[in-house]
Scaffold this motif. Sequence first.
Motif, PDB file in Angstrom:
ATOM      1  N   LEU A 254      39.020  64.920  12.892  1.00 11.60           N
ATOM      2  CA  LEU A 254      38.694  63.504  12.956  1.00 11.60           C
ATOM      3  C   LEU A 254      38.467  63.105  14.408  1.00 11.60           C
ATOM      4  O   LEU A 254      39.349  63.260  15.256  1.00 11.60           O
ATOM      5  CB  LEU A 254      39.837  62.668  12.366  1.00 11.60           C
ATOM      6  N   GLY A 255      37.269  62.607  14.721  1.00 13.19           N
ATOM      7  CA  GLY A 255      36.941  62.148  16.064  1.00 13.19           C
ATOM      8  C   GLY A 255      36.902  60.638  16.135  1.00 13.19           C
ATOM      9  O   GLY A 255      36.865  59.950  15.107  1.00 13.19           O
ATOM     10  N   TYR A 256      36.910  60.113  17.362  1.00 12.19           N
ATOM     11  CA  TYR A 256      37.008  58.675  17.571  1.00 12.19           C
ATOM     12  C   TYR A 256      35.690  58.090  18.083  1.00 12.19           C
ATOM     13  O   TYR A 256      35.087  58.600  19.011  1.00 12.19           O
ATOM     14  CB  TYR A 256      38.117  58.368  18.580  1.00 12.19           C
TER      15      TYR A 256
ATOM     16  N   LEU B  81      32.281  64.900  21.038  1.00 11.43           N
ATOM     17  CA  LEU B  81      33.351  65.836  21.374  1.00 11.43           C
ATOM     18  C   LEU B  81      34.038  66.346  20.115  1.00 11.43           C
ATOM     19  O   LEU B  81      34.309  67.543  19.985  1.00 11.43           O
ATOM     20  CB  LEU B  81      34.364  65.146  22.295  1.00 11.43           C
ATOM     21  N   GLY B  82      34.316  65.453  19.186  1.00  8.78           N
ATOM     22  CA  GLY B  82      34.958  65.877  17.948  1.00  8.78           C
ATOM     23  C   GLY B  82      34.111  66.855  17.164  1.00  8.78           C
ATOM     24  O   GLY B  82      34.616  67.821  16.588  1.00  8.78           O
ATOM     25  N   HIS B  83      32.798  66.603  17.136  1.00 11.51           N
ATOM     26  CA  HIS B  83      31.875  67.544  16.487  1.00 11.51           C
ATOM     27  C   HIS B  83      31.977  68.930  17.132  1.00 11.51           C
ATOM     28  O   HIS B  83      32.027  69.950  16.438  1.00 11.51           O
ATOM     29  CB  HIS B  83      30.446  67.033  16.631  1.00 11.51           C
ATOM     30  N   ALA B  84      31.979  68.966  18.457  1.00 14.51           N
ATOM     31  CA  ALA B  84      32.035  70.252  19.152  1.00 14.51           C
ATOM     32  C   ALA B  84      33.357  70.971  18.875  1.00 14.51           C
ATOM     33  O   ALA B  84      33.379  72.201  18.724  1.00 14.51           O
ATOM     34  CB  ALA B  84      31.851  70.032  20.658  1.00 14.51           C
ATOM     35  N   VAL B  85      34.447  70.217  18.812  1.00 21.08           N
ATOM     36  CA  VAL B  85      35.737  70.822  18.459  1.00 21.08           C
ATOM     37  C   VAL B  85      35.676  71.399  17.050  1.00 21.08           C
ATOM     38  O   VAL B  85      36.145  72.519  16.795  1.00 21.08           O
ATOM     39  CB  VAL B  85      36.868  69.787  18.587  1.00 21.08           C
ATOM     40  N   ALA B  86      35.082  70.654  16.118  1.00 22.51           N
ATOM     41  CA  ALA B  86      34.954  71.160  14.746  1.00 22.51           C
ATOM     42  C   ALA B  86      34.091  72.418  14.717  1.00 22.51           C
ATOM     43  O   ALA B  86      34.372  73.359  13.962  1.00 22.51           O
ATOM     44  CB  ALA B  86      34.362  70.078  13.845  1.00 22.51           C
TER      45      ALA B  86
ATOM     46  N   LEU C 266      35.741  76.312  10.612  1.00 23.99           N
ATOM     47  CA  LEU C 266      36.006  76.365   9.178  1.00 23.99           C
ATOM     48  C   LEU C 266      36.236  74.995   8.552  1.00 23.99           C
ATOM     49  O   LEU C 266      36.375  74.898   7.336  1.00 23.99           O
ATOM     50  CB  LEU C 266      37.249  77.236   8.920  1.00 23.99           C
ATOM     51  N   ALA C 267      36.288  73.954   9.377  1.00 30.08           N
ATOM     52  CA  ALA C 267      36.765  72.655   8.899  1.00 30.08           C
ATOM     53  C   ALA C 267      35.653  71.623   8.853  1.00 30.08           C
ATOM     54  O   ALA C 267      34.760  71.622   9.700  1.00 30.08           O
ATOM     55  CB  ALA C 267      37.892  72.156   9.805  1.00 30.08           C
ATOM     56  N   PRO C 268      35.698  70.706   7.897  1.00 25.02           N
ATOM     57  CA  PRO C 268      34.771  69.571   7.900  1.00 25.02           C
ATOM     58  C   PRO C 268      35.158  68.577   8.983  1.00 25.02           C
ATOM     59  O   PRO C 268      36.293  68.572   9.485  1.00 25.02           O
ATOM     60  CB  PRO C 268      34.950  68.961   6.504  1.00 25.02           C
ATOM     61  N   TYR C 269      34.217  67.705   9.330  1.00 24.65           N
ATOM     62  CA  TYR C 269      34.417  66.766  10.415  1.00 24.65           C
ATOM     63  C   TYR C 269      34.075  65.349   9.954  1.00 24.65           C
ATOM     64  O   TYR C 269      33.142  65.134   9.174  1.00 24.65           O
ATOM     65  CB  TYR C 269      33.525  67.131  11.604  1.00 24.65           C
ATOM     66  N   LEU C 270      34.850  64.399  10.440  1.00 24.89           N
ATOM     67  CA  LEU C 270      34.613  62.974  10.182  1.00 24.89           C
ATOM     68  C   LEU C 270      34.918  62.228  11.470  1.00 24.89           C
ATOM     69  O   LEU C 270      35.886  62.552  12.157  1.00 24.89           O
ATOM     70  CB  LEU C 270      35.544  62.473   9.068  1.00 24.89           C
ATOM     71  N   HIS C 271      34.098  61.250  11.810  1.00 23.97           N
ATOM     72  CA  HIS C 271      34.485  60.408  12.931  1.00 23.97           C
ATOM     73  C   HIS C 271      34.595  58.954  12.482  1.00 23.97           C
ATOM     74  O   HIS C 271      33.950  58.523  11.531  1.00 23.97           O
ATOM     75  CB  HIS C 271      33.533  60.550  14.124  1.00 23.97           C
TER      76      HIS C 271
ATOM     77  N   GLY D  36      25.282  62.850  11.640  1.00 24.69           N
ATOM     78  CA  GLY D  36      26.545  63.038  12.333  1.00 24.69           C
ATOM     79  C   GLY D  36      27.682  62.924  11.360  1.00 24.69           C
ATOM     80  O   GLY D  36      27.494  62.994  10.145  1.00 24.69           O
ATOM     81  N   GLY D  37      28.886  62.726  11.887  1.00 27.91           N
ATOM     82  CA  GLY D  37      30.080  62.760  11.060  1.00 27.91           C
ATOM     83  C   GLY D  37      30.572  61.425  10.575  1.00 27.91           C
ATOM     84  O   GLY D  37      31.722  61.325  10.149  1.00 27.91           O
ATOM     85  N   ARG D  38      29.731  60.373  10.618  1.00 26.32           N
ATOM     86  CA  ARG D  38      30.200  59.062  10.178  1.00 26.32           C
ATOM     87  C   ARG D  38      30.695  59.109   8.736  1.00 26.32           C
ATOM     88  O   ARG D  38      31.651  58.414   8.382  1.00 26.32           O
ATOM     89  CB  ARG D  38      29.084  58.027  10.328  1.00 26.32           C
ATOM     90  N   HIS D  39      30.060  59.882   7.886  1.00 23.72           N
ATOM     91  CA  HIS D  39      30.458  59.979   6.486  1.00 23.72           C
ATOM     92  C   HIS D  39      30.933  61.382   6.111  1.00 23.72           C
ATOM     93  O   HIS D  39      31.097  61.685   4.934  1.00 23.72           O
ATOM     94  CB  HIS D  39      29.302  59.567   5.576  1.00 23.72           C
ATOM     95  N   GLY D  40      31.135  62.212   7.121  1.00 20.47           N
ATOM     96  CA  GLY D  40      31.577  63.581   6.886  1.00 20.47           C
ATOM     97  C   GLY D  40      30.481  64.578   7.196  1.00 20.47           C
ATOM     98  O   GLY D  40      29.300  64.344   6.916  1.00 20.47           O
ATOM     99  N   PHE D  41      30.882  65.683   7.832  1.00 24.88           N
ATOM    100  CA  PHE D  41      29.937  66.733   8.213  1.00 24.88           C
ATOM    101  C   PHE D  41      30.625  68.065   7.946  1.00 24.88           C
ATOM    102  O   PHE D  41      31.609  68.397   8.599  1.00 24.88           O
ATOM    103  CB  PHE D  41      29.572  66.594   9.696  1.00 24.88           C
ATOM    104  N   THR D  42      30.126  68.795   6.954  1.00 25.06           N
ATOM    105  CA  THR D  42      30.810  69.986   6.468  1.00 25.06           C
ATOM    106  C   THR D  42      30.287  71.243   7.166  1.00 25.06           C
ATOM    107  O   THR D  42      29.235  71.219   7.820  1.00 25.06           O
ATOM    108  CB  THR D  42      30.587  70.134   4.960  1.00 25.06           C
ATOM    109  N   PRO D  43      30.985  72.364   7.034  1.00 24.74           N
ATOM    110  CA  PRO D  43      30.439  73.620   7.557  1.00 24.74           C
ATOM    111  C   PRO D  43      29.057  73.946   7.002  1.00 24.74           C
ATOM    112  O   PRO D  43      28.228  74.530   7.704  1.00 24.74           O
ATOM    113  CB  PRO D  43      31.492  74.643   7.124  1.00 24.74           C
ATOM    114  N   ALA D  44      28.787  73.554   5.759  1.00 20.30           N
ATOM    115  CA  ALA D  44      27.454  73.783   5.200  1.00 20.30           C
ATOM    116  C   ALA D  44      26.407  72.948   5.922  1.00 20.30           C
ATOM    117  O   ALA D  44      25.277  73.405   6.177  1.00 20.30           O
ATOM    118  CB  ALA D  44      27.455  73.454   3.701  1.00 20.30           C
ATOM    119  N   HIS D  45      26.748  71.702   6.247  1.00 23.97           N
ATOM    120  CA  HIS D  45      25.837  70.875   7.046  1.00 23.97           C
ATOM    121  C   HIS D  45      25.579  71.517   8.404  1.00 23.97           C
ATOM    122  O   HIS D  45      24.448  71.530   8.902  1.00 23.97           O
ATOM    123  CB  HIS D  45      26.437  69.483   7.252  1.00 23.97           C
ATOM    124  N   ARG D  46      26.649  72.039   8.995  1.00 21.36           N
ATOM    125  CA  ARG D  46      26.519  72.670  10.312  1.00 21.36           C
ATOM    126  C   ARG D  46      25.556  73.852  10.240  1.00 21.36           C
ATOM    127  O   ARG D  46      24.725  74.052  11.139  1.00 21.36           O
ATOM    128  CB  ARG D  46      27.891  73.121  10.802  1.00 21.36           C
TER     129      ARG D  46
END
Length: 841
Positions: free
Chosen positions: A89-91, A98-103, A108-113, A281-291
């Motif tokens: 979860l990024g801010y 930055l949160g996207h890059a950490v994900a 292996l993890a989905p991302y949401l900001h 981007g990760g406003r609504h979620g960004f999964t490994p498949a999206h990546r």
Amino acid sequence: MNNAVNDGIWSGRWVAERLGVELEGDDELPALLGLALRRNPKRAHLLVSHVLGKHVPQSPTVVYGHGFRLGRRVRALLGDTEAADAVVLGYAETATGLGHAVADGLGLAPYLHSTRRPVAGVDRAGGFEESHSHATSHLLLPADPALLAGAGPLVLVDDEFSTGNTILNTIRDLHERHPRQRYVVVALVDMRSPEDAGRLERFAAGIGARVDLVAGASGTVRLPDGVLEKGRELVARHTSAAPGAAVRADGADGTASGADGTVYGRTPRVDLHWPRGLPDGGRHGFTPAHRARLEAALPAMAARAAEALPEGARRVLVLGFEELMYAPLRIARELEQLVPAEVRFSTTTRSPVLAVDDPGYAIRSSLVFPDHDDPADGPGERYAYNVAGGGFDTVLAVVDSAADTPRLHAPGGLLDRLAAHVPNVLLAIVPSYVPEPLASPERPPMLSEPLRGPAFSSYAPDEVGWLLQDLSDITLEAPTEEREEAVQSGGAHYAESLPVEYQPSERYQELFHAALDASAARIAQAVGVVTETVLTEVAARPRPGASGETPRPVLVSLARAGTPVGVLMRRWAQHRHGLQLPHYAVSIVRGRGIDANALRWLAAHHDPRDVVFVDGWTGKGAITRELAAAIEEFEREEGITGFDPEIAVLADPGSCVRTYGTREDFLIPSACLNSTVSGLISRTVLRADLVGPHDFHGAKFYRELAGADVSVAFLDAVAARFPEVEESVDVAVKELQSGDRAPTWEGWRAVERISEEYGIHDVNLVKPGVGETTRVLLRRVPWKILAKAGAGADLDHVRLLAEQRGVPVEEVDELPYTCVGLIHPRYTRGATGADGRAVSV
């Protein structure tokens, strides 16, 4: 100018020398951070990261690499098994990229900001406050709410960890909704004081979870006394004294088009061919498949951007847009590998910062322009820092389609301001991603907005919003005797039909108005007492964060008896304190619980901890128990916590609640009538063929009864007495708060005793109190009325109704209520007499 290190001079020197601010910690801190002055009354200084890609243009490889390496460290900390169950979860807005890059580093993890942009069609799954920010409220809008509902580790990513307040706010909010055992906090720099570090440790111990920290560097900012005032003075002085630093939108030439998007100025567009359906981007979620899809598309998108660059481009800036950091960052990084030009990356921002053209200051220049994405919080200035004077010959501005508006292209807009300082400006549009509603049961369709008068109810639209569906065109009324037989035989539930609306006689209407005249001041005092109690209780509820704002109640009336009381409480808060409290009405049905869809709507639009349920009065406390059980079930099934099942009532003769205006059992005139004192709204309906799993409960609006409506007259008569009861309310509130308000449930015990003494053997057929007795006479088949010996004018209307229906009134010496209504036991239409002895079974 070299914005990263400012020609070897630390970019925090200017602020440090003038404010006495000291940066202590790891040796690499000066290379990572500079200092600037905020245009923000909450905090004087701003830590300006050289590697974040927000305020300082930086190599996209450097920006992405810092986040990616932090993600690798998190994966090593968790191990592959836990990492596969994690969510990152990024801010917003600073750390979305930055949160996207950490994900990405975690892999292996989905991302949401979090986001500050509400999106129509997407439910709010949570939110929190960032106390020191210029824009404090964060929303969590995952396309799939289950994204935050798992038990695996939650990885929270921010650019800096200064006090820890924002992190604590987030964990507290989400932990209440979805408890988990492990959290990992990730930041480029950890700048907490020892006291703040200890606070996080104590917080983690308090919730029984492990909280780890991964940071690129650590240190502390030492702030002298009076730094906030000194910072304000410096900002004021240099705002007018440094005309070359802040480059404001003063109307350079440009060409803008209409809103159809076909001919926007002279800014060339770059068609990236963004993959269809891929989130921006990760406003609504960004999964490994999206990546994986993005990685496959990046080379071609970067090639198109490279082809669009002017021949001989030497220094290129890819400029992202507020929360849209990741997509332009990845394009810029790919572009950096393709072209011989020096490529840098940064984004626009909402954050107001003073610009000073000095090598020892982190923000050398500021482009100021109006917002261009129709923000939910209204119009405002936006900024692009360190672009003017940065030596760029080309800027590729990347915005999402929601921000591609005429204001982007208009004179004084972002593109115009860039063109005044950079020879070549290009524009790329990334489609704004709005998720399709999921078809699974876990993702119900969007709920309707509240119904409001005059389209639904005779109340003014701001007095109450009804979280109901309108069933006005459906015939739901049944004769009272038929309904009673069906209910008592088990053939139907009382909420599946409506009683025929009682039409008061002229004599009964006179009684109503006489009762209103006699009791208006008494009711006004009870309204004041319960409202003041609610305001105090909600203000005292613990809240995460340090926003400094006193929490205010969200009044939620239990339709329909609670609705006039909720409106009066709202009016009192406005009269006495100038507050405009939100007020809604929801359905609760005995044996079926509260409308869960209404609770979902409330949780999506308000903090559940602010919700106060309101009813008119208590009888034996059945609804009090019903609500407590329903809230417990809702939390268990939905994972949404925070609703307090305590009910605030005008009168609590049954001693069933802690929050009340009085415990006397007296006549509340709104109990004398049905819809004509309740905004012309029926009682609520819950029937499977009319109310689907994703619908609000139903009700009818009796427009045809407008001639007999006294709803607003009742409210006005009571509210007119507010000024004269203010002093007595203050005295009563002090007495109430200093005494023992714990419920004794005396009423419930009395009902059980009466049920057995009169051979009824069903507490549901015993209705204690003036209000409930009146309902029995208006809606049910009454058997007899028990009246407290010596009861006076409070029972005039009850005696009249009993006379009209041929129901005996029996005086009783030992009665904890003014009166009790007994519904005919074992009723069938073959029953005769009022004593029940000739009932056919």
